[in-house]
Design a protein around this motif. Structure first.
Motif, PDB file in Angstrom:
ATOM      1  N   VAL A  50       0.847  -1.195   0.000  1.00 43.18           N
ATOM      2  CA  VAL A  50       0.000   0.000   0.000  1.00 43.18           C
ATOM      3  C   VAL A  50       0.883   1.246   0.000  1.00 43.18           C
ATOM      4  O   VAL A  50       0.625   2.198  -0.732  1.00 43.18           O
ATOM      5  N   TYR A  51       1.944   1.230   0.802  1.00 45.79           N
ATOM      6  CA  TYR A  51       2.886   2.357   0.839  1.00 45.79           C
ATOM      7  C   TYR A  51       3.446   2.608  -0.557  1.00 45.79           C
ATOM      8  O   TYR A  51       3.485   3.743  -1.027  1.00 45.79           O
ATOM      9  N   LYS A  52       3.891   1.547  -1.218  1.00 38.53           N
ATOM     10  CA  LYS A  52       4.493   1.698  -2.548  1.00 38.53           C
ATOM     11  C   LYS A  52       3.492   2.230  -3.567  1.00 38.53           C
ATOM     12  O   LYS A  52       3.866   2.928  -4.497  1.00 38.53           O
ATOM     13  N   GLN A  53       2.233   1.927  -3.374  1.00 39.32           N
ATOM     14  CA  GLN A  53       1.200   2.398  -4.298  1.00 39.32           C
ATOM     15  C   GLN A  53       0.778   3.836  -4.000  1.00 39.32           C
ATOM     16  O   GLN A  53       0.533   4.611  -4.911  1.00 39.32           O
ATOM     17  N   SER A  54       0.711   4.219  -2.733  1.00 37.59           N
ATOM     18  CA  SER A  54       0.087   5.483  -2.369  1.00 37.59           C
ATOM     19  C   SER A  54       0.990   6.522  -1.711  1.00 37.59           C
ATOM     20  O   SER A  54       0.617   7.687  -1.664  1.00 37.59           O
ATOM     21  N   GLN A  81      -0.620   3.958  16.593  1.00 36.62           N
ATOM     22  CA  GLN A  81      -1.840   4.762  16.639  1.00 36.62           C
ATOM     23  C   GLN A  81      -1.571   6.202  16.217  1.00 36.62           C
ATOM     24  O   GLN A  81      -2.380   6.808  15.512  1.00 36.62           O
ATOM     25  N   GLU A  82      -0.451   6.765  16.628  1.00 37.38           N
ATOM     26  CA  GLU A  82      -0.112   8.132  16.223  1.00 37.38           C
ATOM     27  C   GLU A  82       0.095   8.219  14.705  1.00 37.38           C
ATOM     28  O   GLU A  82      -0.353   9.167  14.060  1.00 37.38           O
ATOM     29  N   ILE A  83       0.744   7.207  14.160  1.00 42.50           N
ATOM     30  CA  ILE A  83       0.934   7.165  12.700  1.00 42.50           C
ATOM     31  C   ILE A  83      -0.418   7.057  12.017  1.00 42.50           C
ATOM     32  O   ILE A  83      -0.702   7.751  11.031  1.00 42.50           O
ATOM     33  N   ARG A  84      -1.288   6.201  12.540  1.00 47.46           N
ATOM     34  CA  ARG A  84      -2.641   6.025  11.979  1.00 47.46           C
ATOM     35  C   ARG A  84      -3.397   7.354  12.019  1.00 47.46           C
ATOM     36  O   ARG A  84      -4.095   7.707  11.070  1.00 47.46           O
ATOM     37  N   ASP A  85      -3.256   8.100  13.099  1.00 43.87           N
ATOM     38  CA  ASP A  85      -3.933   9.393  13.222  1.00 43.87           C
ATOM     39  C   ASP A  85      -3.441  10.386  12.174  1.00 43.87           C
ATOM     40  O   ASP A  85      -4.239  11.140  11.608  1.00 43.87           O
ATOM     41  N   ALA A 102      -8.646  -0.595   6.316  1.00 43.72           N
ATOM     42  CA  ALA A 102      -7.667  -1.649   6.569  1.00 43.72           C
ATOM     43  C   ALA A 102      -6.317  -1.310   5.949  1.00 43.72           C
ATOM     44  O   ALA A 102      -5.272  -1.673   6.492  1.00 43.72           O
ATOM     45  N   GLU A 103      -6.328  -0.609   4.823  1.00 48.62           N
ATOM     46  CA  GLU A 103      -5.061  -0.222   4.194  1.00 48.62           C
ATOM     47  C   GLU A 103      -4.290   0.757   5.085  1.00 48.62           C
ATOM     48  O   GLU A 103      -3.085   0.634   5.258  1.00 48.62           O
ATOM     49  N   ALA A 104      -4.988   1.738   5.654  1.00 47.19           N
ATOM     50  CA  ALA A 104      -4.348   2.695   6.557  1.00 47.19           C
ATOM     51  C   ALA A 104      -3.803   1.973   7.793  1.00 47.19           C
ATOM     52  O   ALA A 104      -2.698   2.271   8.252  1.00 47.19           O
ATOM     53  N   ASP A 105      -4.564   1.033   8.312  1.00 48.27           N
ATOM     54  CA  ASP A 105      -4.112   0.260   9.470  1.00 48.27           C
ATOM     55  C   ASP A 105      -2.847  -0.523   9.138  1.00 48.27           C
ATOM     56  O   ASP A 105      -1.902  -0.571   9.931  1.00 48.27           O
ATOM     57  N   ALA A 106      -2.825  -1.136   7.957  1.00 52.50           N
ATOM     58  CA  ALA A 106      -1.663  -1.932   7.542  1.00 52.50           C
ATOM     59  C   ALA A 106      -0.427  -1.057   7.362  1.00 52.50           C
ATOM     60  O   ALA A 106       0.672  -1.431   7.782  1.00 52.50           O
ATOM     61  N   VAL A 107      -0.592   0.112   6.744  1.00 53.19           N
ATOM     62  CA  VAL A 107       0.542   1.022   6.559  1.00 53.19           C
ATOM     63  C   VAL A 107       1.050   1.509   7.908  1.00 53.19           C
ATOM     64  O   VAL A 107       2.261   1.538   8.152  1.00 53.19           O
ATOM     65  N   ALA A 108       0.146   1.870   8.811  1.00 56.88           N
ATOM     66  CA  ALA A 108       0.545   2.342  10.140  1.00 56.88           C
ATOM     67  C   ALA A 108       1.314   1.260  10.892  1.00 56.88           C
ATOM     68  O   ALA A 108       2.353   1.534  11.509  1.00 56.88           O
TER      69      ALA A 108
END
Length: 115
Positions: A50-54, A81-85, A102-108
């Motif tokens: 996801v990081y590589k895509q976005s 959690q801070e990264i997710r925020d 779920a993508e944001a959770d995975a990247v965080a």
């Protein structure tokens, strides 16, 4: 001269940020898939993919930073959690919700391991 450089940097950064956001509805006319969501869940759970895509266009292929800050050691500075925020709310020139759910959770989670 300094004003021109600042303006150019702002325009370039805005362009990259907008490009990273994508168009959004390329799949709008696609027929719905059957109940086989296994591939979708696997893709959403892979934070690096996801990081590589976005995110790579602003934060660099190796997390070294570019328009956005370096993230190679972000896990030693921020919790998952801070990264997710930050992903959810945005920060600085980063728009909110570049990736969601779920993508944001995975990247965080993936970034929190970078120490």
């Amino acid at each position: 001269m300094k004003f021109k450089k600042s303006l150019l940097a702002l325009l370039m950064g805005s362009s990259v940020a907008l490009a990273a956001c994508g168009g959004g509805d390329e799949g709008a006319n696609k027929p719905k898939e059957d109940n086989n969501n296994a591939g979708k869940e696997t893709a959403a759970a892979d934070g690096e993919a996801v990081y590589k895509q976005s995110c790579v266009s602003c934060h660099g292929e190796n997390l070294e930073g570019s328009v956005g800050p370096a993230l190679d050691k972000i896990g030693s500075k921020m919790s998952e959690q801070e990264i997710r925020d930050v992903i959810k709310k945005g920060q600085g020139s980063m728009p909110p919700n570049v990736v969601e759910g779920a993508e944001a959770d995975a990247v965080a989670k993936w970034l929190a391991e970078k120490k």
